[in-house]
Design an enzyme around this catalytic site. Structure first.
Site, PDB file in Angstrom:
ATOM      1  N   LEU A   4      -7.161 -13.949  -0.918  1.00  0.00           N
ATOM      2  CA  LEU A   4      -7.716 -14.148  -1.698  1.00  0.00           C
ATOM      3  C   LEU A   4      -7.336 -13.398  -3.187  1.00  0.00           C
ATOM      4  N   ASN A  29       9.687  -6.681   4.684  1.00  0.00           N
ATOM      5  CA  ASN A  29       8.822  -7.273   3.793  1.00  0.00           C
ATOM      6  C   ASN A  29       8.574  -6.534   2.586  1.00  0.00           C
ATOM      7  N   ILE A  49       0.920  -1.273   0.204  1.00  0.00           N
ATOM      8  CA  ILE A  49       0.312   0.284  -0.505  1.00  0.00           C
ATOM      9  C   ILE A  49       0.368   1.225   0.028  1.00  0.00           C
ATOM     10  N   GLY A 108     -12.015 -18.697  12.865  1.00  0.00           N
ATOM     11  CA  GLY A 108     -11.919 -16.599  12.835  1.00  0.00           C
ATOM     12  C   GLY A 108     -12.666 -16.618  10.883  1.00  0.00           C
ATOM     13  N   ARG A 129     -12.413 -21.976   6.910  1.00  0.00           N
ATOM     14  CA  ARG A 129     -10.950 -20.721   7.656  1.00  0.00           C
ATOM     15  C   ARG A 129     -11.963 -20.895   9.127  1.00  0.00           C
ATOM     16  N   TYR A 156      -3.365 -10.502  16.091  1.00  0.00           N
ATOM     17  CA  TYR A 156      -2.752  -9.313  14.374  1.00  0.00           C
ATOM     18  C   TYR A 156      -4.400  -8.150  14.975  1.00  0.00           C
ATOM     19  N   ASN A 180     -10.752  -4.655   2.065  1.00  0.00           N
ATOM     20  CA  ASN A 180      -9.767  -5.878   1.424  1.00  0.00           C
ATOM     21  C   ASN A 180      -9.006  -5.275   0.291  1.00  0.00           C
ATOM     22  N   PHE A 239       2.040   3.590   7.622  1.00  0.00           N
ATOM     23  CA  PHE A 239       1.862   2.109   7.168  1.00  0.00           C
ATOM     24  C   PHE A 239       3.340   1.074   8.020  1.00  0.00           C
ATOM     25  N   LYS A 296      -3.346  -3.789  16.582  1.00  0.00           N
ATOM     26  CA  LYS A 296      -4.582  -2.763  15.640  1.00  0.00           C
ATOM     27  C   LYS A 296      -5.549  -1.978  16.749  1.00  0.00           C
ATOM     28  N   SER A 311      -7.230  -1.513  10.380  1.00  0.00           N
ATOM     29  CA  SER A 311      -7.920  -2.677   9.298  1.00  0.00           C
ATOM     30  C   SER A 311      -9.678  -2.552  10.283  1.00  0.00           C
ATOM     31  N   ALA A 312     -10.440  -2.966   8.760  1.00  0.00           N
ATOM     32  CA  ALA A 312     -11.739  -3.800   9.218  1.00  0.00           C
ATOM     33  C   ALA A 312     -11.580  -4.537  10.391  1.00  0.00           C
TER      34      ALA A 312
HETATM   35  P1  NAD Z   1       2.864  -4.518   3.423  1.00  0.00           P
HETATM   36  O1  NAD Z   1       3.920  -5.797   4.411  1.00  0.00           O
HETATM   37  O2  NAD Z   1       3.188  -4.742   1.447  1.00  0.00           O
HETATM   38  O3  NAD Z   1       4.100  -2.899   4.207  1.00  0.00           O
HETATM   39  C1  NAD Z   1       4.750  -2.795   5.090  1.00  0.00           C
HETATM   40  C2  NAD Z   1       5.910  -2.193   5.535  1.00  0.00           C
HETATM   41  O4  NAD Z   1       6.473  -1.979   6.476  1.00  0.00           O
HETATM   42  C3  NAD Z   1       7.281  -3.107   4.500  1.00  0.00           C
HETATM   43  O5  NAD Z   1       7.680  -2.646   3.786  1.00  0.00           O
HETATM   44  C4  NAD Z   1       7.375  -3.151   5.549  1.00  0.00           C
HETATM   45  O6  NAD Z   1       8.920  -4.216   4.756  1.00  0.00           O
HETATM   46  C5  NAD Z   1       7.373  -2.381   6.639  1.00  0.00           C
HETATM   47  N1  NAD Z   1       7.817  -2.650   7.547  1.00  0.00           N
HETATM   48  C6  NAD Z   1       7.229  -3.888   8.889  1.00  0.00           C
HETATM   49  N2  NAD Z   1       7.884  -3.375  10.044  1.00  0.00           N
HETATM   50  C7  NAD Z   1       8.634  -2.483  10.030  1.00  0.00           C
HETATM   51  C8  NAD Z   1       9.535  -1.616  11.087  1.00  0.00           C
HETATM   52  N3  NAD Z   1       9.202  -2.362  12.120  1.00  0.00           N
HETATM   53  N4  NAD Z   1      10.263  -0.485  10.902  1.00  0.00           N
HETATM   54  C9  NAD Z   1       9.925   0.263   9.963  1.00  0.00           C
HETATM   55  N5  NAD Z   1       9.301  -0.924   9.152  1.00  0.00           N
HETATM   56  C10 NAD Z   1       7.987  -2.379   9.006  1.00  0.00           C
HETATM   57  O7  NAD Z   1       1.686  -4.184   4.231  1.00  0.00           O
HETATM   58  P2  NAD Z   1       1.039  -3.197   3.082  1.00  0.00           P
HETATM   59  O8  NAD Z   1      -0.015  -4.439   2.543  1.00  0.00           O
HETATM   60  O9  NAD Z   1       1.488  -2.372   2.466  1.00  0.00           O
HETATM   61  O10 NAD Z   1       0.165  -2.314   4.438  1.00  0.00           O
HETATM   62  C11 NAD Z   1      -0.044  -1.595   5.323  1.00  0.00           C
HETATM   63  C12 NAD Z   1      -0.161  -1.206   6.181  1.00  0.00           C
HETATM   64  O11 NAD Z   1      -1.777  -1.152   6.084  1.00  0.00           O
HETATM   65  C13 NAD Z   1       0.349  -2.296   7.198  1.00  0.00           C
HETATM   66  O12 NAD Z   1       0.159  -1.604   8.928  1.00  0.00           O
HETATM   67  C14 NAD Z   1      -0.807  -2.934   7.433  1.00  0.00           C
HETATM   68  O13 NAD Z   1      -1.500  -4.039   8.993  1.00  0.00           O
HETATM   69  C15 NAD Z   1      -2.225  -2.572   7.282  1.00  0.00           C
HETATM   70  N6  NAD Z   1      -3.176  -3.248   6.678  1.00  0.00           N
HETATM   71  C16 NAD Z   1      -3.525  -3.633   5.764  1.00  0.00           C
HETATM   72  C17 NAD Z   1      -4.336  -4.826   4.762  1.00  0.00           C
HETATM   73  C18 NAD Z   1      -4.170  -5.026   3.476  1.00  0.00           C
HETATM   74  O14 NAD Z   1      -4.699  -6.637   3.100  1.00  0.00           O
HETATM   75  N7  NAD Z   1      -2.738  -5.625   2.772  1.00  0.00           N
HETATM   76  C19 NAD Z   1      -5.492  -4.398   5.490  1.00  0.00           C
HETATM   77  C20 NAD Z   1      -6.301  -4.578   5.927  1.00  0.00           C
HETATM   78  C21 NAD Z   1      -4.376  -3.073   6.922  1.00  0.00           C
HETATM   79  N1  UFG Z   2     -10.377 -17.072   0.946  1.00  0.00           N
HETATM   80  C1  UFG Z   2     -10.802 -18.651   0.352  1.00  0.00           C
HETATM   81  N2  UFG Z   2      -8.931 -19.226  -0.292  1.00  0.00           N
HETATM   82  C2  UFG Z   2      -8.044 -18.755   0.006  1.00  0.00           C
HETATM   83  C3  UFG Z   2      -7.877 -17.104   0.557  1.00  0.00           C
HETATM   84  C4  UFG Z   2      -9.211 -16.700   1.187  1.00  0.00           C
HETATM   85  O1  UFG Z   2     -11.560 -19.434   0.271  1.00  0.00           O
HETATM   86  O2  UFG Z   2      -6.732 -18.781  -0.427  1.00  0.00           O
HETATM   87  C5  UFG Z   2     -11.354 -16.454   1.408  1.00  0.00           C
HETATM   88  C6  UFG Z   2     -11.585 -16.452   2.742  1.00  0.00           C
HETATM   89  O3  UFG Z   2     -12.221 -17.370   3.631  1.00  0.00           O
HETATM   90  C7  UFG Z   2     -12.563 -14.738   2.524  1.00  0.00           C
HETATM   91  C8  UFG Z   2     -12.402 -14.169   1.404  1.00  0.00           C
HETATM   92  O4  UFG Z   2     -11.818 -15.446   0.389  1.00  0.00           O
HETATM   93  O5  UFG Z   2     -13.807 -15.496   2.387  1.00  0.00           O
HETATM   94  C9  UFG Z   2     -10.931 -12.778   1.855  1.00  0.00           C
HETATM   95  O6  UFG Z   2     -10.616 -13.807   2.529  1.00  0.00           O
HETATM   96  P1  UFG Z   2      -8.600 -12.730   2.468  1.00  0.00           P
HETATM   97  O7  UFG Z   2      -7.921 -13.987   4.060  1.00  0.00           O
HETATM   98  O8  UFG Z   2      -8.660 -12.505   0.517  1.00  0.00           O
HETATM   99  O9  UFG Z   2      -9.683 -11.853   3.684  1.00  0.00           O
HETATM  100  P2  UFG Z   2      -9.743 -11.392   4.843  1.00  0.00           P
HETATM  101  O10 UFG Z   2     -11.026 -10.623   4.593  1.00  0.00           O
HETATM  102  O11 UFG Z   2     -10.356 -13.259   6.081  1.00  0.00           O
HETATM  103  O12 UFG Z   2      -8.911 -10.813   5.765  1.00  0.00           O
HETATM  104  C10 UFG Z   2      -8.422 -10.172   5.631  1.00  0.00           C
HETATM  105  C11 UFG Z   2      -6.606  -9.523   5.948  1.00  0.00           C
HETATM  106  C12 UFG Z   2      -6.647  -9.469   7.559  1.00  0.00           C
HETATM  107  C13 UFG Z   2      -7.981  -8.400   7.816  1.00  0.00           C
HETATM  108  C14 UFG Z   2      -9.468  -8.466   7.186  1.00  0.00           C
HETATM  109  C15 UFG Z   2      -9.886  -7.631   7.663  1.00  0.00           C
HETATM  110  O13 UFG Z   2      -5.988 -10.240   5.578  1.00  0.00           O
HETATM  111  O14 UFG Z   2      -6.093  -9.007   7.826  1.00  0.00           O
HETATM  112  O15 UFG Z   2      -9.149  -8.991   6.028  1.00  0.00           O
HETATM  113  O16 UFG Z   2      -9.474  -6.373   7.113  1.00  0.00           O
HETATM  114  F1  UFG Z   2      -7.915  -8.902   9.461  1.00  0.00           F
END
Ligand code: NAD
Ligand code: UFG
Length: 347
Positions: free
Chosen positions: A200, A36, A13, A293, A291, A149, A179, A81, A153, A125-126
């Protein structure tokens, strides 16, 4: 125009947000420990925008390095982030999650206090809504967590709200993402999962490219139209633009929570069919038990973000799949792929 300090800006992101910030004319300063991610994503953002990004490799839990970087950057606001995001890993290694996500946020707040910065946008996050009590989910929905996790948050959010009570001249925007999926339309940046994807769309994309045999669908007995789980997928570029709005909106001192989603839910099977159409590939799949949770359905009320940020997600499920597939197809092994190939074929 302002200068923005972006922690975790090298990630999925983060790179998309840096790109939109640069295109909106802001200056961007990234602080990331690359745990990451890699420098390649940011290099590609620089190439797309023809603008440079100042980068410091550092950890948000390192108070001295972070304070020095903030001071040096002379930024006016921070987007935070940086953090860990894998639900399963948070169960097996909860301390790493509390350290990165909670201690990291605490260290950032202290560093901001030390240098006199007061404007912060935080990635939530949601997941903080736990099991949905009613749909669509608005920001007043009760908060709870179902895994470590989610708890990190929630704790970070509570810490931000408590901090604001003590420092009411701050401006804190807590963005609750639904998502995030998809990739920038250039096909040059996107999500690059290090291990087997849990989510997914990256999983489906890896099946489509031939890295995995089939999609395991977790449950087809949910009380939804086709029995599979329903989620609010949002294009990562729309999400990134939401951050630009949050940074740019001249708001008074406040601590506010905003959902970033589309307000519309799609089932696993709907996403699968849309991805098949976008990629022209059949996605073999099989049904398995639910799954642990997982919830049946989760989608956002987006009214608050629309009225406060003057923002609304513009991209639909087809755009999400087409863009996600372009990234996957041009970069079969993510940023580890042959760069020349991606560059040559990117639109
Ligand atoms: P990502 O892992 O791609 O990006 C996170 C970045 O933070 C990475 O570049 C990683 O190297 C860096 N990082 C991690 N720990 C660190 C630390 N201690 N110090 C400095 N850098 C650090 O993840 P993303 O999908 O881009 O997510 C960004 C943020 O959004 C996160 O806080 C995540 O929890 C939140 N979020 C993501 C999602 C999703 O589905 N991607 C959904 C809801 C919330
Ligand atoms: N799913 C499958 N097969 C897979 C992966 C996912 O059937 O291999 C299904 C899940 O059961 C769910 C849907 O696809 O019904 C979406 O699953 P995701 O794992 O893509 O997303 P979630 O909503 O379960 O979780 C995501 C993030 C979490 C965050 C949550 C709420 O991964 O970190 O959204 O924001 F907490």
């Amino acid at each position: 125009m302002s200068s923005i300090f972006v922690t975790g800006g090298a990630g999925y992101i983060g790179t998309h947000t840096c790109l939109e910030l640069l295109q909106a004319g802001h200056k961007v300063f990234v602080y990331d420990n690359l745990s990451n991610s890699s420098r390649l994503g940011l290099e590609r953002v620089e190439r797309i925008t023809n603008t440079s990004i100042e980068f410091i490799e550092g950890d948000v839990t390192d108070a001295n390095a972070l304070t020095r970087a903030l001071q040096h950057s002379q930024c006016e606001s921070v987007i935070h982030f940086a953090g860990l995001k894998a639900v399963g890993e948070s169960v097996t290694n909860p301390l790493a999650y509390y350290h990165n996500n909670v201690v990291g946020t605490l260290t950032l707040l202290r560093a901001m206090l030390a240098v006199g910065l007061k404007k912060l946008v935080f990635s939530s996050s949601a997941t903080v809504y736990g099991e949905p009590q009613l749909l669509p989910i608005d920001e007043a929905h009760p908060l709870s967590a179902t895994n470590p996790y989610g708890r990190t948050k929630l704790v970070a959010e509570d810490m931000l709200r408590d901090h604001f009570r003590a420092y009411p001249d701050w401006n804190i925007t807590i963005l609750r993402y639904f998502n995030p999926v998809g990739a920038h339309e250039s096909g040059l940046i996107g999500e690059d999962p290090k291990d087997t994807p849990n989510n997914l769309m990256p999983y489906i994309a890896q099946v489509a490219i031939g890295l995995r045999d089939r999609l395991n669908i977790w449950g087809n007995d949910y009380p939804t139209a086709d029995g599979t789980g329903v989620r609010d997928y949002i294009h990562v570029v729309d999400l990134a633009i939401g951050h630009v709005k949050a940074i740019a909106t001249p708001t008074p001192s406040q601590c506010i929570e905003l959902n970033l989603g589309t307000g519309r839910g799609y089932s696993v099977l709907e996403v699968l069919r849309a991805f098949e159409l976008a990629s022209g590939k059949a996605i073999p799949h099989e049904f398995f038990p639910r799954r642990p949770g997982d919830v049946a359905a989760c989608y956002a009320s987006t009214k608050q973000a629309e009225s406060i940020l003057q923002w609304r997600a513009e991209r639909n499920l087809e755009d999400m799949c087409v863009d996600h597939w372009r990234w996957q197809h041009l970069n079969p092994a993510g940023y580890g792929s042959n760069n020349d190939f991606a560059s040559k074929h990117a639109t």
